[in-house]
Write a protein that holds these residues in place. Structure first.
Motif, PDB file in Angstrom:
ATOM      1  N   ILE A 175      -3.930   9.108   4.567  1.00 29.45           N
ATOM      2  CA  ILE A 175      -3.657   9.219   3.179  1.00 29.45           C
ATOM      3  C   ILE A 175      -3.472  10.659   2.846  1.00 29.45           C
ATOM      4  CG2 ILE A 175      -4.235   8.412   0.883  1.00 29.45           C
ATOM      5  CD1 ILE A 175      -5.963   6.239   2.097  1.00 29.45           C
ATOM      6  N   VAL A 176      -2.539  11.125   1.909  1.00 32.80           N
ATOM      7  CA  VAL A 176      -2.267  12.463   1.554  1.00 32.80           C
ATOM      8  C   VAL A 176      -2.377  12.474   0.276  1.00 32.80           C
ATOM      9  CG1 VAL A 176      -1.001  14.583   1.580  1.00 32.80           C
ATOM     10  CG2 VAL A 176      -0.750  13.044   3.470  1.00 32.80           C
ATOM     11  N   ARG A 230       3.365  13.333  12.201  1.00 37.84           N
ATOM     12  CA  ARG A 230       3.702  14.372  11.373  1.00 37.84           C
ATOM     13  C   ARG A 230       4.018  13.747   9.811  1.00 37.84           C
ATOM     14  NH1 ARG A 230       4.073  19.165  14.195  1.00 37.84           N
ATOM     15  NH2 ARG A 230       4.704  19.043  16.430  1.00 37.84           N
ATOM     16  N   VAL A 231       3.567  14.537   9.054  1.00 37.13           N
ATOM     17  CA  VAL A 231       3.761  14.053   7.349  1.00 37.13           C
ATOM     18  C   VAL A 231       4.346  15.371   6.637  1.00 37.13           C
ATOM     19  CG1 VAL A 231       1.950  12.207   7.769  1.00 37.13           C
ATOM     20  CG2 VAL A 231       1.442  14.452   6.620  1.00 37.13           C
ATOM     21  N   MET A 257      -0.108   7.157   0.542  1.00 38.05           N
ATOM     22  CA  MET A 257      -0.158   6.345   2.099  1.00 38.05           C
ATOM     23  C   MET A 257       0.930   6.760   2.705  1.00 38.05           C
ATOM     24  SD  MET A 257      -2.093   4.119   3.536  1.00 38.05           S
ATOM     25  CE  MET A 257      -2.938   2.981   2.768  1.00 38.05           C
ATOM     26  N   SER A 258       0.385   7.631   3.707  1.00 37.93           N
ATOM     27  CA  SER A 258       1.682   8.088   4.516  1.00 37.93           C
ATOM     28  C   SER A 258       1.776   7.183   5.900  1.00 37.93           C
ATOM     29  CB  SER A 258       0.952   9.542   5.189  1.00 37.93           C
ATOM     30  OG  SER A 258       0.926  10.575   3.875  1.00 37.93           O
ATOM     31  N   ALA A 312       0.885  -1.330  -0.021  1.00 40.25           N
ATOM     32  CA  ALA A 312       0.001   0.119  -0.023  1.00 40.25           C
ATOM     33  C   ALA A 312       0.912   1.178  -0.209  1.00 40.25           C
ATOM     34  CB  ALA A 312      -0.752  -0.121   1.294  1.00 40.25           C
ATOM     35  N   PHE A 313       2.144   1.339   0.456  1.00 41.74           N
ATOM     36  CA  PHE A 313       2.983   2.344   0.319  1.00 41.74           C
ATOM     37  C   PHE A 313       3.676   2.734  -0.799  1.00 41.74           C
ATOM     38  CE2 PHE A 313       2.410   1.120   4.868  1.00 41.74           C
ATOM     39  CZ  PHE A 313       2.151   2.346   5.659  1.00 41.74           C
TER      40      PHE A 313
END
Length: 151
Positions: free
Chosen positions: A91-92, A116-117, A99-100, A37-38
């Motif tokens: 998700i961003v 934090r992303v 996928m964060s 997913a990443f």
């Protein structure tokens, strides 16, 4: 500190101890997480990788600023009021890899996560929650004034 958070910290500490003692390996620990997913490049692919299209729920909320001054460190989170929440995904949408992060919650843990992303541009932050085997989501737009993913 919340008792359910203490339980989560104890569980994580015990798990880290097992890895450090060599009882289980890091690769065995990571095997429980679906890493594919990443690697996806779109929101639709990310949703498919975690199990399909979620239903919108007012019991799930995204914690994110309306305007982030620095896209390199945007505080985001999710709160789920749904019982039996087991997984939370952030998700961003417009990031190169949307996928964060993924959180697997032990039973009885408060479904309240923060991290934090990086965000390269203004975009939607999508929180997807798995509760009782079903997917639910919430969306919030965050505007970025200084890009973090190469901006």
């Amino acid at each position: 500190m919340n008792n359910s958070r203490r339980t989560a910290i104890k569980t994580t500490g015990a798990f880290a101890t097992l890895v450090s003692l060599g009882i289980i390996t890091q690769s065995q620990a990571q095997a429980a997480v679906d890493r594919s997913a990443f690697a996806v490049k779109t929101l639709d692919e990310a949703l498919k990788a975690i199990g399909g299209t979620p239903a919108t729920s007012d019991q799930v909320s995204v914690v994110s600023p309306d305007i982030a001054e620095n896209g390199a460190v945007v505080p985001v989170g999710c709160i789920s009021k749904l019982p039996n929440t087991t997984d939370i995904y952030l998700i961003v949408e417009k990031n190169p890899t949307p996928m964060s992060c993924a959180f697997m919650l032990p039973a009885g843990t408060a479904a309240d996560i923060q991290t934090r992303v990086k965000m390269g541009q203004s975009t939607n932050v999508v929180a997807v929650v798995r509760a009782d085997g079903k997917l639910f989501s919430a969306v919030k737009e965050t505007k970025v004034t200084l890009g973090g993913c190469g901006g």
